[in-house]
Write a protein that holds these residues in place. Structure first.
Motif, short mmCIF file in Angstrom:
data_model
loop_
_atom_site.label_atom_id
_atom_site.label_comp_id
_atom_site.label_asym_id
_atom_site.label_seq_id
_atom_site.Cartn_x
_atom_site.Cartn_y
_atom_site.Cartn_z
N PHE A 114 0.82 -1.20 0.00
CA PHE A 114 0.00 0.00 0.00
C PHE A 114 0.86 1.26 0.00
O PHE A 114 0.45 2.30 -0.51
CB PHE A 114 -0.93 -0.02 1.21
CG PHE A 114 -1.95 -1.12 1.15
CD1 PHE A 114 -3.10 -0.98 0.42
CD2 PHE A 114 -1.74 -2.32 1.81
CE1 PHE A 114 -4.05 -1.99 0.35
CE2 PHE A 114 -2.65 -3.35 1.75
CZ PHE A 114 -3.82 -3.19 1.02
N ASN B 103 -5.08 5.42 -4.07
CA ASN B 103 -3.99 4.67 -3.45
C ASN B 103 -3.43 5.31 -2.19
O ASN B 103 -2.92 4.60 -1.32
CB ASN B 103 -2.90 4.45 -4.49
CG ASN B 103 -3.33 3.48 -5.58
OD1 ASN B 103 -3.63 2.33 -5.31
ND2 ASN B 103 -3.42 3.96 -6.81
N SER C 43 -5.55 4.00 0.28
CA SER C 43 -5.23 2.62 0.64
C SER C 43 -4.23 2.56 1.79
O SER C 43 -4.26 1.63 2.60
CB SER C 43 -4.67 1.88 -0.58
OG SER C 43 -3.33 2.26 -0.87
N ALA D 17 -3.86 -0.36 4.49
CA ALA D 17 -2.54 -0.85 4.92
C ALA D 17 -2.45 -1.04 6.42
O ALA D 17 -1.87 -2.02 6.91
CB ALA D 17 -1.45 0.11 4.44
#
Length: 462
Positions: A84, A407, A410, A415
């Motif tokens: 991540f 992301n 994420s 994560a």
């Protein structure tokens, strides 16, 4: 008028001919749906194969230096979370080429990056064979997986969304979202078959599954990659990107342009996605470790791994079912209304953790209810994201912007979620995992309430 793969016709409501409505023929729609779904299925299959192994394989074979199983599990989760960290970097790298070169070529590159790293994981030596080099190589491959997935999602979302009419965009863009439940089902289904066929028992480190069987899901990724490449090579570039190129709207540095023109949407999109990621990795990765954990210590429910996988595979179906439902709702009822409903349901779900998962009272039935509700809400909130996030950005930075937001979220959501949840159970109780989800959802709820309704937004605006 004769239509080609990517054709436009003038909007009848515009007598001056200034507004063109994008019309995509059925053959192209089917091809795009297949390409976006197959690609994300492969990417998520690779990702979830690692997630399953991070719970039952890697703590023993790659992180056995500590006598405390919880410490080994946390070390495995830390490596799981490394991908991540790599994903925003992947979104920057692949986003640059996606906004500069095109969606098609970039998607092929992301698929190869992810796939090759996954195959190599299946070939890695263990800690018992090469010592500390084993977890170091595992971490490197996990990082490369993150790079690939960092460029995959936004490209697949744009491939689907930029090939759709405005009024049906959420329904068209939901196809890459189906890659998440499909990939999860394939990865964990493969693990379930292996555990059954190879007669694996919890704690058995010398049987066929732990010796070589766990490698097969990673190595088998090669077949899926070949299929994915074949499908993607047959695609054309999206008409929205072609128009931006024809108008000279490409920028030399998409990342620089993004933070110059759209810093607010980056933050907003990141927070909108935050609860989605947290929920998903609680009801997939963390719950697996908790479900098979030791009930007598209060850190799990002592459900055999084989039986728990069956529960997950049965409930992932509801995740898949709710994705097209949410795409339809987002087109008809609106993006904001759909996410508001999902957020309210998620806040209520956070209050059920102690009721359904308390080690003293939980049963397989209550775990099934927990997974059923969690997966259903997950489909409702995840389904329209591939339309919502790209709609916040202009064409010339859309790949980069949506990818970075997706992301970075994420890292903040996925994560750390299994790590934090495992720690909360160890130090307090499972109820606090629900409180953690409530806090994250409240942050997302605020971001949703401040967003504009974009269901009629034209993606060709630069």
């Amino acid at each position: 008028m004769t239509t080609t793969d990517h054709s436009t016709e003038l909007n009848p409501s515009d007598p001056g001919g200034q507004t063109a409505t994008l019309v995509i023929d059925k053959k192209t729609k089917r091809r795009v749906a297949a390409a976006s779904t197959i690609g994300t299925t492969i990417e998520f299959y690779d990702f979830y194969a690692y997630a399953a192994a991070a719970v039952v394989v890697f703590p023993s074979l790659f992180f056995p230096a500590n006598d405390n199983p919880t410490v080994n599990l946390l070390a495995s989760f830390a490596t799981f979370g490394l991908a991540f960290v790599a994903r925003p970097l992947g979104s920057i790298i692949f986003g640059h080429f996606g906004d500069r070169v095109g969606r098609k070529a970039t998607l092929i590159g992301s698929l190869l990056t992810m796939g090759i790293a996954t195959i190599l994981i299946g070939l890695l030596p263990t800690y018992g064979q090469v010592g500390i080099i084993a977890p170091a190589l595992l971490a490197l491959m996990r990082f490369c997986q993150g790079l690939g997935l960092g460029g995959e999602w936004s490209g697949a979302a744009l491939l689907a969304g930029e090939n759709a009419e405005n009024t049906h965009r959420a329904r068209a863009a939901m196809w890459p979202q189906l890659g998440a439940p499909f990939g999860f089902f394939l990865a964990n289904g493969f693990m379930l078959i292996l555990v059954g066929v190879l007669a694996h028992q919890d704690g058995d480190l010398h049987g066929a599954f732990m010796t070589w069987g766990w490698r097969l899901p990673f190595l088998s990724s090669a077949i899926m990659i070949a299929v994915g490449l074949w499908v993607r090579f047959s695609l054309e570039e999206t008409p929205v990107f072609k128009q931006a190129v024809d108008q000279g709207k490409k920028v030399k540095s998409p990342l620089k342009e993004l933070f110059k023109t759209s810093p607010g949407p980056v933050v907003q999109a990141t927070l909108i996605m935050l609860s989605t990621y947290t929920l998903f990795y609680l009801v997939t990765t963390w719950i697996l470790s908790y479900g098979i954990g030791n009930r007598s210590t209060g850190n799990g429910l002592s459900i055999p791994y084989f039986e728990f996988l069956q529960l997950q595979l049965a409930t992932i179906v509801f995740f898949a079912i709710m994705i097209p439902v949410s795409g339809w709702l987002a087109d008809v009822w609106g993006r904001k209304n759909t996410l508001t409903l999902a957020s309210v349901l998620l806040l209520g779900f956070g209050l059920t953790f102690n009721l359904l998962l308390d080690p003293e009272t939980a049963t397989k039935t209550t775990v099934f209810i927990f997974l059923f509700v969690g997966m259903s809400i997950m489909g409702l909130i995840f389904g329209p994201m591939s339309a919502i996030l790209p709609e916040l950005f202009p064409t010339n930075v859309r790949y980069t912007g949506s990818g970075i937001a997706y992301n970075v979220s994420s890292i903040l959501g996925a994560a750390i979620a299994p790590f934090i949840a495992t720690w909360l159970v160890s130090e307090f109780s499972v109820a606090y995992v629900g409180y953690y989800l409530i806090i994250v959802t409240a942050i997302t709820f605020v971001a949703v309430l401040t967003m504009k309704e974009n269901k009629n937004h034209d993606l060709r605006e630069v």
